[in-house]
Design a protein around this motif. Structure first.
Motif, short mmCIF file in Angstrom:
data_model
loop_
_atom_site.label_atom_id
_atom_site.label_comp_id
_atom_site.label_asym_id
_atom_site.label_seq_id
_atom_site.Cartn_x
_atom_site.Cartn_y
_atom_site.Cartn_z
N THR A 349 -8.68 -9.34 -6.13
CA THR A 349 -8.37 -10.09 -4.91
C THR A 349 -6.98 -9.74 -4.40
O THR A 349 -6.79 -9.42 -3.21
N ILE A 353 -6.17 -7.63 -0.77
CA ILE A 353 -5.44 -8.19 0.36
C ILE A 353 -4.18 -7.41 0.69
O ILE A 353 -3.63 -7.55 1.79
N ALA A 357 -5.24 -4.51 3.90
CA ALA A 357 -4.80 -5.62 4.76
C ALA A 357 -5.41 -5.48 6.14
O ALA A 357 -5.48 -4.39 6.71
N ASP A 361 -9.64 -8.75 3.58
CA ASP A 361 -8.74 -9.87 3.30
C ASP A 361 -9.27 -11.08 4.06
O ASP A 361 -10.47 -11.13 4.37
N LEU A 380 -1.56 -13.03 7.18
CA LEU A 380 -2.55 -12.55 6.24
C LEU A 380 -2.15 -12.94 4.82
O LEU A 380 -0.98 -13.25 4.55
N ALA A 381 -3.13 -12.91 3.93
CA ALA A 381 -2.85 -13.27 2.54
C ALA A 381 -1.84 -12.32 1.91
O ALA A 381 -1.07 -12.71 1.04
N TRP A 450 -11.02 -17.05 -2.38
CA TRP A 450 -11.00 -16.54 -1.01
C TRP A 450 -10.96 -17.67 0.01
O TRP A 450 -10.25 -17.58 1.02
#
Length: 461
Positions: A349, A353, A357, A361, A380-381, A450
């Protein structure tokens, strides 16, 4: 060598509710754009573009796959076509899916996923056949339950929405026929599986060499193995667009940075395994359990070597997952495998991400059925979990990939055997490290890491 086939898992109605609700949320909320592109490309077949499919579609799509992928989606989309819900491919429609198209296309992936769960259960039954007077039961975690709750499989199928599960299904059918000693069906199913991105060819060769040493039968197996792919090549050999695109991914993943040392080492290891199987003399009738164990670990080893050699994509992890699940039958320290799988999925994960990206993600929430109703989000994460985590993430992923070999080896090392045995018993550990608790955590980490990352990014944006 014994296998763990004694005690079954039991699940409550609450367990089934949580499982169904979690998969439904993933099914509806997330989708990556590859499924949209491939599913929409199949509409060209429904509008009469069979022979010129690749030439017609190249204006909109990069069609890197053999046509079998698009045939599956085209056949599945016939009911939508009857209601006029599959528009012809245009600049306006090629990259957009309606909610009904999203649900319908993901439903096909889900059906293949549960088909894989069914088949791996049959394979596990074959491995355990004859080991117990009261039927086929499992001590610890059954492979069908492991695959059904695998965070990697759930991510690839229900969140990432990738269609590599097609090839996995036919590979498992081939392995089931292999253990049934139905050699013609084994070769046929693997031939179909190989046409889905060619991955299954890495398994087909050592499996064949483990049962056949004569030149002419080996040649026949080879010809059957490539037959389904060769037929598709013949159908579209006239197309310059087809020839220009079909080998792009193979070249990109293996030679984009030249021939690396890791590719050479993996090739040597794979070649050594094939030579070993060719020279080995195992009687599949009197040594059937050893033959099955070798086959399961050989399949896993072939795929792990691929991950060690090339630039891989995250959806490929669904190829490995069924064989990791089957390896549980040969390992007593199942808690260790579960912990390493949880660690590996968290690593995947964090790696996704950052490495993909804006693609793999939280942006996949916009591909779900509610995506058009969500506000634009520029956080974004990867902005929360920076690229400094990528090195340790890769270590976690490879620990998961090699975990069955590591744990299996430790259980046979005298210095570590005692500690493995102690760790495998629930009575020696707190309730948080009991097998069922870890199994539940393993499932929950798949969908909810997620969802939580997505909610955090939207709440902070």
């Amino acid at each position: 060598m014994t296998t763990s086939c004694k005690k079954t898992q039991s699940f409550s109605k609450l367990d089934y509710f949580i499982y169904s609700a979690s998969l439904t949320l993933c099914f509806l909320l997330f989708k990556q754009s590859d499924l949209t592109v491939t599913n929409n490309a199949s509409f060209a077949f429904l509008h009469g573009h069979f022979w010129d499919f690749y030439d017609y579609a190249q204006a909109y799509f990069d069609n890197y796959y053999l046509p079998v992928f698009y045939w599956f989606f085209a056949i599945w989309n016939i009911p939508l076509a009857l209601f006029g819900l599959t528009p012809e491919v245009t600049l306006q429609t090629w990259a957009h899916s309606t909610p009904i198209q999203t649900i319908w296309s993901k439903l096909l992936l889900a059906l293949f996923f549960f088909g894989c769960v069914k088949v791996i259960g049959k394979i596990a039954d074959q491995i355990c056949d004859g080991l117990g007077p009261s039927g086929l039961k499992y001590e610890g975690l059954a492979p069908r339950n492991l695959l059904a709750t695998s965070p990697f499989a759930i991510f690839v199928v229900f969140i990432f929405s990738q269609y590599d599960i097609f090839g996995v299904f036919f590979t498992l059918l081939g392995l089931h026929s292999y253990f049934s000693r139905r050699w013609k069906w084994f070769a046929f199913w693997f031939s179909v599986a190989i046409s889905f991105k060619y991955f299954a060819a890495l398994l087909f060769l050592p499996l064949v060499l483990n049962i056949e040493k004569r030149f002419l039968p080996l040649l026949i197996y080879g010809l059957v193995g490539i037959a389904v792919s060769a037929l598709q090549f013949l159908l579209y050999w006239h197309s310059d667009a087809f020839l220009g695109q079909i080998f792009y991914l193979v070249r990109a993943k293996t030679t984009d940075n030249g021939i690396s040392i890791r590719l050479l080492l993996a090739a040597i290891a794979y070649g050594a395994m094939c030579i070993y199987f060719f020279l080995a003399k195992i009687n599949i009738l009197t040594q059937s359990k050893e033959w099955q164990r070798q086959s399961v670990f050989a399949c896993l080893f072939a795929y792990v070597l691929m991950f060690s050699a090339v630039h891989w994509n995250p959806q490929w992890l669904v190829l490995v997952t069924p064989f990791v699940c089957l390896c549980y039958l040969y390992i007593n320290s199942q808690k260790a495998l579960v912990l390493l799988e949880i660690l590996g999925f968290v690593g995947l994960t964090f790696f996704c991400i950052n490495n993909w990206a804006g693609n793999v993600d939280i942006s996949m929430i916009y591909g779900g059925i509610f995506g058009d109703f969500l506000p634009a989000n520029h956080l974004l994460a990867g902005d929360l979990i920076g690229r400094h985590s990528m090195a340790i993430s890769r270590v976690c992923i490879y620990l998961f990939l090699y975990s069955p070999f590591l744990v299996y080896g430790l259980e046979r090392w005298p210095l570590a055997r005692m500690y493995c045995a102690k760790f495998s018993k629930d009575s020696n550990l707190s309730k948080y490290f009991r097998l069922q608790t870890l199994f539940n955590a393993r499932f929950l980490v798949g969908p909810y890491i997620w969802m939580i990352l997505t909610m955090i990014c939207f709440s902070l944006a």
